[in-house]
Design a protein around this motif. Structure first.
Motif, short mmCIF file in Angstrom:
data_model
loop_
_atom_site.label_atom_id
_atom_site.label_comp_id
_atom_site.label_asym_id
_atom_site.label_seq_id
_atom_site.Cartn_x
_atom_site.Cartn_y
_atom_site.Cartn_z
N ARG A 18 33.17 -46.79 17.93
CA ARG A 18 34.38 -45.78 16.67
C ARG A 18 34.21 -45.13 15.84
N ALA A 19 32.94 -45.26 15.40
CA ALA A 19 32.23 -44.92 13.80
C ALA A 19 32.83 -43.76 12.77
N VAL A 20 32.72 -42.58 13.96
CA VAL A 20 33.77 -41.73 13.61
C VAL A 20 34.19 -41.27 14.73
N SER A 21 35.35 -40.61 14.48
CA SER A 21 35.73 -40.11 15.75
C SER A 21 36.66 -38.72 15.46
N GLU A 22 36.71 -37.66 16.68
CA GLU A 22 36.53 -36.54 16.73
C GLU A 22 36.79 -35.40 15.47
N LEU A 23 35.69 -35.94 13.89
CA LEU A 23 36.37 -35.23 13.10
C LEU A 23 36.45 -33.69 13.33
N ALA A 24 37.19 -33.16 12.53
CA ALA A 24 36.87 -31.85 11.80
C ALA A 24 37.20 -31.18 11.04
N LEU A 25 36.09 -30.63 10.57
CA LEU A 25 36.23 -30.25 9.70
C LEU A 25 35.65 -29.14 8.52
N ALA A 198 36.14 -39.55 -6.90
CA ALA A 198 36.03 -38.19 -6.08
C ALA A 198 36.95 -37.20 -6.47
N MET A 199 38.31 -37.75 -7.18
CA MET A 199 39.26 -36.99 -7.30
C MET A 199 38.67 -36.51 -9.00
N THR A 200 37.60 -36.05 -9.21
CA THR A 200 36.60 -35.58 -11.09
C THR A 200 35.82 -34.45 -10.67
N MET A 201 35.35 -35.28 -9.01
CA MET A 201 34.67 -33.98 -9.16
C MET A 201 34.69 -32.68 -7.44
N GLY A 202 34.87 -33.39 -6.98
CA GLY A 202 35.42 -32.48 -5.76
C GLY A 202 36.69 -31.32 -6.14
N ASP A 203 35.35 -29.74 -5.09
CA ASP A 203 36.72 -28.88 -4.93
C ASP A 203 37.56 -29.48 -4.41
N ARG A 204 37.57 -30.00 -2.45
CA ARG A 204 38.07 -30.48 -1.99
C ARG A 204 37.69 -32.20 -2.04
N VAL A 205 39.12 -32.89 -1.65
CA VAL A 205 38.24 -34.42 -0.73
C VAL A 205 38.75 -34.42 0.61
N ALA A 206 38.18 -35.18 1.30
CA ALA A 206 38.57 -35.50 2.50
C ALA A 206 38.58 -37.33 2.55
N VAL A 207 39.79 -37.66 2.82
CA VAL A 207 40.57 -38.90 2.92
C VAL A 207 40.21 -39.43 4.40
N MET A 208 39.50 -40.45 4.80
CA MET A 208 39.05 -41.01 6.30
C MET A 208 39.80 -42.36 5.92
N ARG A 209 39.66 -42.96 7.59
CA ARG A 209 40.18 -44.42 7.45
C ARG A 209 39.81 -44.19 9.11
N LYS A 210 39.48 -45.71 9.29
CA LYS A 210 38.98 -46.23 10.48
C LYS A 210 37.75 -44.97 10.89
N GLY A 211 37.18 -44.69 10.58
CA GLY A 211 36.75 -43.33 11.25
C GLY A 211 37.49 -41.95 11.65
N GLU A 212 38.71 -41.67 11.08
CA GLU A 212 39.47 -40.34 11.18
C GLU A 212 39.48 -39.88 10.41
N LEU A 213 39.82 -38.36 9.86
CA LEU A 213 40.00 -37.61 8.82
C LEU A 213 41.95 -37.82 8.61
N GLN A 214 42.24 -38.75 7.51
CA GLN A 214 43.62 -38.30 7.11
C GLN A 214 43.93 -37.24 6.80
N GLN A 215 43.72 -36.97 5.60
CA GLN A 215 43.70 -35.20 4.97
C GLN A 215 42.47 -35.02 4.46
N VAL A 216 42.45 -33.60 3.80
CA VAL A 216 41.71 -32.71 3.64
C VAL A 216 42.86 -31.88 2.81
N ALA A 217 42.51 -31.78 1.30
CA ALA A 217 43.09 -31.13 0.29
C ALA A 217 42.60 -31.23 -1.37
N SER A 218 42.97 -30.51 -1.91
CA SER A 218 42.49 -30.30 -3.55
C SER A 218 43.04 -31.81 -4.02
#
Length: 405
Positions: A18-25, A198-218
């Protein structure tokens, strides 16, 4: 322009991986969204599913209101900028930028208008007659950007486009890409392994680990309020120092006891902002200390006794405006699946959890006179410390064992 929505999207390969798992974004219309994480976390696979270069195994992907799961890549109204510039060496800059428009059958006047506009935006006017071999790396990347811009797509997809550039040029191109995206207002999904990028360019940043979204925020929210240990350890350069500690009460004071007499008195305002800490009284936690919260006591003016620690300087890196000081401190390093993965990703040696000492990095003032081999008193600013549940890895914020936002 259009928003891009991942509705529980997964990518499962034939071997069951599972390269990506239930990504909701949800990427908003006109937003600059950055996907970041260690190698193999699924960020590029997620981008390729948007591009139509990877089939979607589960879930629904929308660009605007349209479901694109089975829409061919050419019909998705997106433009990609890759790590490799993929320019035609026998064509001029003008012809490279115009190539896709000619394939689409646009008129000569329309093509010229779009190319000239892109050249103006990207400062490529003087180079339109040159071939790629006569350009610098940064100029070639601008041409690749120009080729995407002229298509006037609903969304830009960028897969580590700056990784082939040297450090100085990368910094310059970060600002240029962010500026162009802001001017155009085009929805952009940008993949990078570089969390500073990521920190200097994004309006928001989505952090991923092992195919799962960990957190998305400014970017600032990720830095100040990481939802879990992995995000806290991944976001920040130099990385957060992570050690084992026990929360204890001493009268009215709350302490983080690291053993060996190394108990930090926590700032009362910090404790008030993290009421869930009360549920960890007498229990183990993982304590996170950002490098900027460590300072040479000789420079900081001493500090309260229970907010000072003794450390041995093992390495000093003077950067002009600051000094990165590596210190051996009496405290057991935090060892979890997350810290192992973070150490592996950074190419660092993992410290043993039962070791009585750990190496911390402090962001010292350039006025510090400490040198390698010195023993130095360090003041810890306890207003910005982080705490994580060692069992769940979740940040300890506003309710016991959980993470607040």
């Amino acid at each position: 322009m259009a928003e891009v929505t991942f509705d529980r999207v997964s990518k499962v390969y034939d071997d069951g991986t599972r390269a990506v798992s239930e990504l909701a974004l949800e990427v908003s219309d006109g937003e600059f969204m950055v996907l970041v994480g260690p190698s193999g976390c699924g960020k590029t696979t997620a981008l390729r599913m948007v591009a139509g270069l990877e089939e979607i195994s589960e879930g629904v992907l929308r660009i605007g209101e349209r479901v694109v799961n089975y829409v061919p890549s050419r019909d998705r109204d997106i433009a990609m900028v890759f790590q490799s510039y993929a320019l035609y060496p026998h064509l001029s800059v003008y012809e490279n930028i115009a190539f896709g428009l000619r394939v689409k059958g646009l008129s000569k006047d329309e093509i010229d208008q779009r190319v000239q506009r892109a050249a103006q935006i990207l400062d490529l006017g003087p180079y339109l007659k040159r071939r790629p071999k006569a350009l610098s790396g940064g100029q070639r990347q601008r041409v690749a950007m120009g080729r995407a811009i002229v298509r006037e797509p609903a969304a830009f997809l960028m897969d580590e486009p700056l990784s082939n550039l040297d450090a100085k040029l990368r910094v310059q191109m970060r600002a240029e890409i962010a500026g162009v995206q802001q001017d155009l207002g085009t929805t952009t999904i940008y993949v990078t392994h570089d969390q500073v990028e990521a920190m200097t360019m994004g309006d928001r940043v989505a952090v991923m680990r092992k195919g799962e979204l960990q957190q998305v925020a400014s970017p600032q929210e990720l830095y100040d309020h990481p939802v879990n240990l992995f995000v806290g350890g991944f976001i920040g350069s130099p990385a957060m120092n992570l050690v084992q500690a026990r929360i204890v009460r001493d009268g009215e004071a709350t302490l983080a006891d690291m053993g060996e007499g190394q108990a930090l008195e926590l700032d009362p305002e910090l404790v008030a902002r993290r009421p869930a800490l009360a549920g960890f009284d007498g229990r183990e936690v993982i304590l996170g200390i950002r490098p900027e919260h460590l300072e040479d006591a000789a420079v900081a003016g001493g500090g309260a006794p229970r907010r000072r620690r003794r450390g041995a300087v093992t390495q000093r890196a003077a950067l002009g405006s600051e000094i990165m000081m590596h210190l051996t401190v009496a405290a057991r390093p935090a060892v979890t699946d997350e810290t192992r993965e973070l150490a592996e990703d950074a190419g660092a040696l993992e410290q043993a959890g039962d070791h009585p000492e750990t190496v911390m990095v402090g962001r010292f003032s350039p006025r510090s006179a400490a040198r390698a081999g010195d023993a130095v008193d360090v003041v810890v600013d306890t207003t910005g410390l982080h705490f994580f549940d060692p069992e769940t890895g979740l940040g300890i914020y506003d309710h016991a064992g959980g993470a607040g936002t």
